[in-house]
Design a protein around this motif. Structure first.
Motif, short mmCIF file in Angstrom:
data_model
loop_
_atom_site.label_atom_id
_atom_site.label_comp_id
_atom_site.label_asym_id
_atom_site.label_seq_id
_atom_site.Cartn_x
_atom_site.Cartn_y
_atom_site.Cartn_z
N LEU C 81 0.80 -1.21 0.00
CA LEU C 81 0.00 0.00 0.00
C LEU C 81 0.84 1.26 0.00
O LEU C 81 0.50 2.25 -0.61
N HIS C 88 5.22 7.60 -1.07
CA HIS C 88 3.98 7.75 -1.83
C HIS C 88 3.12 6.51 -1.69
O HIS C 88 3.61 5.42 -1.49
N TRP C 89 1.80 6.73 -1.82
CA TRP C 89 0.88 5.61 -1.86
C TRP C 89 1.11 4.86 -3.16
O TRP C 89 1.37 5.47 -4.20
N LEU C 92 -2.95 3.84 -6.18
CA LEU C 92 -4.23 3.96 -5.49
C LEU C 92 -5.42 3.55 -6.36
O LEU C 92 -6.42 3.05 -5.87
N TRP C 95 -6.03 -0.02 -6.02
CA TRP C 95 -6.63 -0.29 -4.71
C TRP C 95 -8.11 0.08 -4.69
O TRP C 95 -8.93 -0.61 -4.07
N GLN C 96 -8.47 1.17 -5.41
CA GLN C 96 -9.88 1.54 -5.50
C GLN C 96 -10.68 0.43 -6.16
O GLN C 96 -11.75 0.03 -5.67
N THR C 99 -11.16 -2.43 -3.94
CA THR C 99 -12.19 -2.21 -2.92
C THR C 99 -13.59 -2.37 -3.49
O THR C 99 -14.49 -2.90 -2.84
N LEU C 102 -14.18 -5.89 -3.62
CA LEU C 102 -14.34 -6.42 -2.27
C LEU C 102 -15.79 -6.40 -1.82
O LEU C 102 -16.30 -7.38 -1.27
N LEU C 139 -16.93 5.52 -4.68
CA LEU C 139 -15.52 5.59 -5.07
C LEU C 139 -15.35 6.29 -6.42
O LEU C 139 -14.41 7.04 -6.62
N LEU C 141 -17.21 8.61 -7.49
CA LEU C 141 -17.49 10.03 -7.25
C LEU C 141 -16.23 10.77 -6.84
O LEU C 141 -16.00 11.92 -7.25
N TYR C 142 -15.39 10.12 -6.02
CA TYR C 142 -14.16 10.76 -5.57
C TYR C 142 -12.96 10.33 -6.41
O TYR C 142 -11.84 10.25 -5.94
N HIS C 145 -11.21 13.66 -9.83
CA HIS C 145 -10.45 14.88 -9.62
C HIS C 145 -9.40 15.11 -10.71
O HIS C 145 -8.61 14.22 -11.01
#
Lengths: 277, 277, 277, 277
Positions: C81, C88-89, C92, C95-96, C99, C102, C139, C141-142, C145
């Motif tokens: 992670l 740094h992550w 990501l 990972w989204q 999830t 999941l 997810l 929605l965010y 960006h």
């Protein structure tokens, strides 16, 4: 459709539809309430079905006419979507209106099918009507980019009526036969119709004087005006409701109810489709 | 209406209405619950109807008075909408308030009609009350353009109460006679009333010291204050509920229930309008 | 997943799931409606349970495969992670997606448990399916960006389908077995699936010509296109509904219903799980 | 409250409350389902009332302690609202937290009253619990002005859980005793509790390394993290549900059900409060 006529035409359609719905739903409600007084004969189940089928057919044919008009009349894209020479989409606004009509055509066709066969549950007609209104509002919502302030505002106000209709249709899926919801739907349809006329007058005034599209006072007045249209629609629905109710009652008074009660005491047919649910 | 009095007046109206609703609904609820103990005599169906009719008439007349006051009092537009000489709309804010009153007048008139005749379903009164509140909130929403930050904020907070009332009226159309919804409506009406007073104090303080309209701390305090008004409204409704319940019970204890049970064992009338639904 | 394949893959999954749901729900609905004609034998309660268990197992295993693929395939974070060296992550976006899978895995596992044991109420499967869709939309929605205008727009349109599915699953918790909701869910799932394909074509076109990400006309066309996908999904569901209904009926006509009625007149088993609720 | 402890404390409260609700509601659900097997003796109506009264009293007293702590501990405003010397409001953040506690105190007091007397309908406890959550979310919403991007984001995510709880409480007013809603409420309460801890770790990390409040990657990671908290809350509720169900069943197996059925065949008491509704 950027013209006075282009707004007056759908406005008239919605006005007529709203008046028709107010009258139809009141009539069915009055016969349901006065069934014991013999009102069943005024609207037997077969008659109701026939009314619904005709309504579906009318909606379907008008929507198809609307689609063809948008495509083929002067300035229409004539079913051509992309102009490869200029690398631009062809007449997207006409295509938007065609798509709006398309969903009303689908709703009409499904209503026709639902009421002429027993293949699907009755509530399907309201669900697709709601979807058609939702689709109309959805396209209007993404329709307003880069317009003047007043233009955006009058179309935004329109969305209240349209999404209100979609929401009420959704409620009707679960509360079918609720006269209040049915009258509210008729009411909002009349509001949408009369507001289309108002948009025509505001954006394309027949007189010489143009409205100042950026004056905030005009925007405030237009909001007020929308409320008055709503009050006018309420009044119209109340008048229609009252007239139809009186007509049904006076008609029933002329039919001797006793006789019928004596002659056919056992005939018990389901009078209204909505009660089956 | 941009004055202290102009906010205190509707505030007082809503406060009184909220208190009245809390008392009325608790009284009807107590008689429904204690019907077996003879509470039906306290509020027969005819009495209930009379109460509702009087309520409708009072709302109607006060709304008409409000409309006339907005139009004719000092500074009102005197039913003139457009000044052709200056090419400006006349006093749009007064026209907005007139329109708000208009919808409450419609709701009052319909409530009067619904309860004095049997022409329409009972739930119509709640639907039009909800529409009147929605219309009030709708006009306030488009009312805030170009004001100071604190002014916008206090009016935005008001919208929570107003749209809350509209939403609860809509729920009551489907769940009529639910005491919790009825008390919540009374609660929000009291909140709206006391908040109107608060707005008056914030925007037109009687003392010399003016509030800084752009200070963020003031805005935070005002939000907090709104929550305290809500808590105060909850307390008021609880006190009214408790008092009315106790009064009904003590009244019932003084009526010998046995006698009634013996003398009229077969009299079975529908005590409450709401149960018919 | 920023590739054509990365959008086509989930798109295909949702398309297949939507088709499967349309067929399954229609089949169950047809057997419920024709139970008196012996349709119960087509889908006994045990068969239904087995179908639901298999469905849950398939969703669970595909979600686990999806999670592993996102983590382990080329470019995946391999369950790491945080990269302490670069502070740094790690990946990501992978990972989204993990999830998202999941929550579908959870929904599948719960559906498996609910239908293979009687430990929890049936409606739990819909609640967790709704939660999985809500989480997917949340997810996304965010997720938007700093992207290009058209990229944001096509993903925003996707959200309508996703949140619509979540909302319908919530309604199904309270109105289980409502065929209209079930078909609408299948419909939106097909819409989501076909729109994933469309996103792939718009953002990673197989041809040389790229779409202009900032042209407003493209954005208008894409909105229109979304409505056509919805109409196409409606058509697909209607065709599936019609075919399954005809198949069930023709199958029933070949079974002599009399015989069954005579031989097992007392056997009264609950045919459908949904009726137990 | 701008400290690690200030977030860990309410977090722990909500975690414990969520676990307690999951256990309590599962226990009541299990006794309702196994009533025929004698589960009524595990939780008679009197026991249930006692549990609810104790719960109300605990919530009330903890809320009062919270209010006093916010006011009187170091840095608190000590019930002083306005400092006339500096012309500034005193410690508005502490007053906000006091107000949040106030509404939970009201909800606790009402729950105590509702379950110890029969003065009001049972559903009132859920309505005021929903109001308390709504009020909490409302104050958080107007709490975020002028903070860093990551700070705003973690508190915005918290609002999903809080408004979700308020919405579910409102649904429970109409669907009381629905185990799915009750578990979802417990689930969101655990989510809120664990997220408070997470906020503490993000904004006031115990280690030296501070989080970069303006890095967009951190914001994406935090959103992901929120989903994992939700998955963890789901897992926790599932474990609690499973354990309580097994405990009730094993307890019932040890009670000879035959004996009871023979000895008290006519004793028919209402076991559960929720069934009265």
């Amino acid at each position: 459709m950027g013209s006075f006529k282009g707004h007056a035409l759908p406005g008239s359609f919605f006005l007529i539809t709203g008046l028709w719905w107010a009258a139809k739903q009141t009539f069915l409600y009055a016969t349901r309430r006065n069934k014991s007084a013999g009102a069943g004969r005024l609207a037997s189940r077969a008659t109701q079905r026939r009314i619904e089928i005709i309504e579906g057919a009318v909606i379907l044919s008008f929507s198809i006419i609307g689609m063809l008009a948008e495509q083929l009349l002067a300035g229409g894209p004539k079913f051509q979507l992309y102009d490869s020479s200029t690398q631009h989409w062809e007449q997207l606004m006409n295509w938007q209106h065609t798509t709006m009509y398309l969903f009303f055509a689908i709703a009409g066709a499904i209503s026709l099918t639902v009421h002429s066969t027993d293949i699907a549950p009755l509530a399907l007609d309201r669900m697709l009507l709601g979807l058609a209104f939702f689709n109309e509002g959805f396209l209007f919502l993404y329709h307003l980019h880069g317009r003047d302030m007043l233009d955006v505002h009058v179309h935004t106000l329109l969305l209240y009526a349209i999404f209100g209709q979609a929401f009420i249709c959704l409620l009707e899926v679960f509360h079918r036969g609720n006269i209040l919801l049915e009258l509210l739907r008729a009411n909002l349809t009349i509001l949408q119709g009369s507001w289309f006329w108002q948009i025509g007058f505001v954006l394309y005034p027949p007189s010489q004087v143009k409205w100042d599209q950026t004056d905030h006072d005009n925007s405030v007045f237009v909001t007020l005006c929308y409320c008055w249209h709503l009050a006018f629609a309420l009044l119209t629905v109340a008048v229609v409701y009252w007239s139809v109710l009186c007509a049904v009652r006076s008609r029933l008074r002329r039919i001797p109810p006793m006789e019928m009660g004596l002659l056919k005491p056992r005939k018990k047919e389901v009078e209204s489709e909505d009660e089956i649910l």
